[in-house]
Structure formats: structure tokens, C-alpha cells
Design an enzyme around this catalytic site. Sequence first.
Site, mmCIF file in Angstrom:
data_model
loop_
_atom_site.group_PDB
_atom_site.id
_atom_site.type_symbol
_atom_site.label_atom_id
_atom_site.label_comp_id
_atom_site.label_asym_id
_atom_site.label_seq_id
_atom_site.Cartn_x
_atom_site.Cartn_y
_atom_site.Cartn_z
ATOM 1 N N PRO A 20 0.833 -1.213 0.000
ATOM 2 C CA PRO A 20 0.000 0.000 0.000
ATOM 3 C C PRO A 20 0.862 1.255 0.000
ATOM 4 O O PRO A 20 1.837 1.345 0.746
ATOM 5 C CB PRO A 20 -0.798 -0.128 1.307
ATOM 6 C CG PRO A 20 0.022 -1.023 2.181
ATOM 7 C CD PRO A 20 0.718 -1.972 1.261
ATOM 8 N N MET A 21 0.506 2.221 -0.837
ATOM 9 C CA MET A 21 1.221 3.495 -0.913
ATOM 10 C C MET A 21 0.217 4.624 -1.034
ATOM 11 O O MET A 21 -0.635 4.614 -1.930
ATOM 12 C CB MET A 21 2.177 3.520 -2.108
ATOM 13 C CG MET A 21 3.351 2.566 -2.000
ATOM 14 S SD MET A 21 4.372 2.572 -3.504
ATOM 15 C CE MET A 21 3.368 1.506 -4.570
ATOM 16 N N GLN A 74 -6.359 -1.046 4.096
ATOM 17 C CA GLN A 74 -5.405 -0.719 5.146
ATOM 18 C C GLN A 74 -5.904 0.467 5.970
ATOM 19 O O GLN A 74 -6.200 1.525 5.417
ATOM 20 C CB GLN A 74 -4.019 -0.395 4.589
ATOM 21 C CG GLN A 74 -2.990 -0.288 5.725
ATOM 22 C CD GLN A 74 -1.628 0.181 5.293
ATOM 23 O OE1 GLN A 74 -1.459 1.326 4.888
ATOM 24 N NE2 GLN A 74 -0.632 -0.699 5.389
ATOM 25 N N CYS A 105 3.885 3.628 8.780
ATOM 26 C CA CYS A 105 4.001 4.926 8.116
ATOM 27 C C CYS A 105 4.910 5.842 8.935
ATOM 28 O O CYS A 105 4.672 6.071 10.126
ATOM 29 C CB CYS A 105 2.635 5.575 7.950
ATOM 30 S SG CYS A 105 2.738 7.211 7.165
ATOM 31 N N LYS A 144 1.359 -4.271 9.104
ATOM 32 C CA LYS A 144 2.609 -3.867 8.464
ATOM 33 C C LYS A 144 3.417 -3.057 9.465
ATOM 34 O O LYS A 144 2.930 -2.066 10.004
ATOM 35 C CB LYS A 144 2.348 -3.045 7.201
ATOM 36 C CG LYS A 144 3.620 -2.778 6.383
ATOM 37 C CD LYS A 144 3.277 -2.312 4.968
ATOM 38 C CE LYS A 144 4.525 -2.287 4.080
ATOM 39 N NZ LYS A 144 5.369 -1.126 4.344
ATOM 40 N N ASP A 207 13.480 -2.809 -0.926
ATOM 41 C CA ASP A 207 14.530 -2.950 -1.935
ATOM 42 C C ASP A 207 14.355 -4.146 -2.865
ATOM 43 O O ASP A 207 15.328 -4.758 -3.298
ATOM 44 C CB ASP A 207 15.918 -3.011 -1.288
ATOM 45 C CG ASP A 207 16.326 -1.701 -0.636
ATOM 46 O OD1 ASP A 207 15.590 -0.708 -0.801
ATOM 47 O OD2 ASP A 207 17.369 -1.665 0.052
ATOM 48 N N ARG A 230 7.535 0.763 -3.827
ATOM 49 C CA ARG A 230 8.022 1.874 -4.656
ATOM 50 C C ARG A 230 8.559 1.428 -6.011
ATOM 51 O O ARG A 230 8.451 2.165 -6.991
ATOM 52 C CB ARG A 230 9.099 2.653 -3.891
ATOM 53 C CG ARG A 230 8.531 3.488 -2.734
ATOM 54 C CD ARG A 230 9.643 4.218 -1.995
ATOM 55 N NE ARG A 230 10.567 3.277 -1.387
ATOM 56 C CZ ARG A 230 11.855 3.511 -1.164
ATOM 57 N NH1 ARG A 230 12.391 4.667 -1.519
ATOM 58 N NH2 ARG A 230 12.617 2.596 -0.587
#
Length: 328
Positions: A20-21, A74, A105, A144, A207, A230
Site C-alpha cells: 500500500p502506498m 489498510q 508509516c 505492516k 529494496d 516503490r
Amino acid sequence: MINSKNMNQNQFIGKLILGPMAGVTDLPFRLLCRECGADIVTTEMISAKGLYYGSKNTPPLLATEEGDRPVGVQLFGREPELMASEAEKLLEKYAFDFVDINMGCPMPKIVNNGEGSALLKEPGVAAEVVRVMARRLKVPVTVKIRAGFARGERTAPELAKRLEQAGAAAIAIHARTREDYYQGEADWSVIREVRQAVSLPVIGNGDIRCGADAARMLEETGCHSVMIARAAQGNPWIFREVKAYLKDGSILPHATAEERADFLMRQTVRMLEEKGEYIGIREMRKHVAWYTQGLPGSAALRREVNQITTEEELLALIRRIGGCDTLS
């Protein structure tokens, strides 16, 4: 440990998950990622208090459809009863398959309210949030988290134990601390430590930029699934590439300009349908920048798209990106 008959932990094992972003993982983008191979997706993070007070900004974040599943919603917050109540109301209206709690976050406006990463410093509160929600909800509750709050901290393994005992169905861990934000190299060893500390599914995050990264994370940490966030921005094809590599070591070619333009076109049309021209165009600007990274003239394209204000102008720009006059 809470034992919910509705918790199917196996659904979080062996999956590629879109992380989730905020401002990114809305319905139009999630559908493209699913098309490319994302097994599980999650909404942008949503404030439980925003739901309670009827924030007008919240309903668009909840848009979903059958092709979006399995999909989780979320939530972030720190008040167990309020979060559980608001989640129950959501599940009466929307077909979400699980509820994810954001305890990762790092943004100051979230942390300063004692929410998001702030809960890493309050394991008792964090566990109570999970305990109440897992008891009351009829779908799995996942969490998360991050490696810790302060740089160098590794509180995640102990917190993961408490969250498992409270009834969490799975835990995703971003292998950076809150103070790291998104800087530096993710320390995957903390994912391995969490994996060794609990028996529930552990989802590794941080990553993953290609198939080889995913394979290495799985091997080095023993995590059950990987979460990509990302690296999917402007690159939903990463899920296709990771799946191919994990299957037989294949390295797929990167998306062509034509393919990028096709996805951009479809995302734009759906975005404007969902959010209208004014908001849709402004939200698509960052996506255009991400999709066109590395293409000839991308810097000029980014400057140009920031000046665009109409649907016609945006669609014309996307056609130019693809190098053709029309796109099917």
C-alpha cells in the site's frame, strides 16, 4: 492466541503483494498491477478517525471491484474499539478480503498523532488494536511494521511475537526503521529474525527491484512472500518480471515506450472516470513522470505534464510517448 475460524493464513504464503502506498495504490493502478501478476493488493492507507467523522476524502480510497480481488483495506489509528467498529462498517459495504493495520508509516503528521510507526514504541497498544480487531472481524487481520522506530533499533521480532499472540494472520515487515524513512539500504536480516520469532506468514518488504532481488530475499530471510511497493511506481510490469524469474530464472525485457503509453492511457482513462478531470489529471502527473523515467526527453515530458490541465492535452501527450497517433 486468538483462533479465528475465518483466518486463512495460507492465502499470504507464496504470493507477490503490491504494498500500500498513499496517493499511488488506488483502484486504477491496482488493476494494472494485478494484470501484470500481483497476487494480492491493498488500498491506500485510510484513517479510522476519518471514517468515523465522515471525511469526504475517504470514499474514493475505498473503490474496488471484483477484478481487484483478493484485496485488503489498510487502516491506521490507535484506538482499538474505534478501529474495529469502523472496519466492521466497511466490511458490510465493501468486499475486502482482509484488513491490514498500518504500523509503519513514518510521516510526521501520522506519527505525531501516535499512529503509524509511533505504535512501534507502544507494543501494548499495538497488540490491543490487533486483539480487538481480530476478535470482532470476520476476515483476517494483518499488520505492516518496520524494523524499529529509532535508527539501529530491532524491536520488530518481539513486537511480531506480541502481534501473533494477539491474533494477527500475517505480518509484513519493511526492513528499515521509522527514522530511516525510505533512505539507505534495507536490512533484510531483521526479516529473517521476525521469521524465526513467529509461526505466522511473514511478508518481506524493502529494496525488491527485480526478480533476482525477490529470489535473494526469499532465500536469505525465509520469508513466505514478498511485498513490492516503490519499485512498482510507473512499473507494474515488475510483478511479471519477478514471477518469470522465480519460475525459471528468466529475465524479461523491460516495457517498451509503446507498452508504457498503453498502460498510461488505460490508467488515465480509468483515473478520470473515478476521480474526475481536475483531480485525475493532477494525480496522473506523477505517474507520467514515473512511467517515462529513462525514456529520451523524459525531463522535458515531466515539465510539460505539470502544465497540462485538460484531458485532451494529457491524452495527446501519452500518444506522443508511445510514438503513435492513436492507441487501442
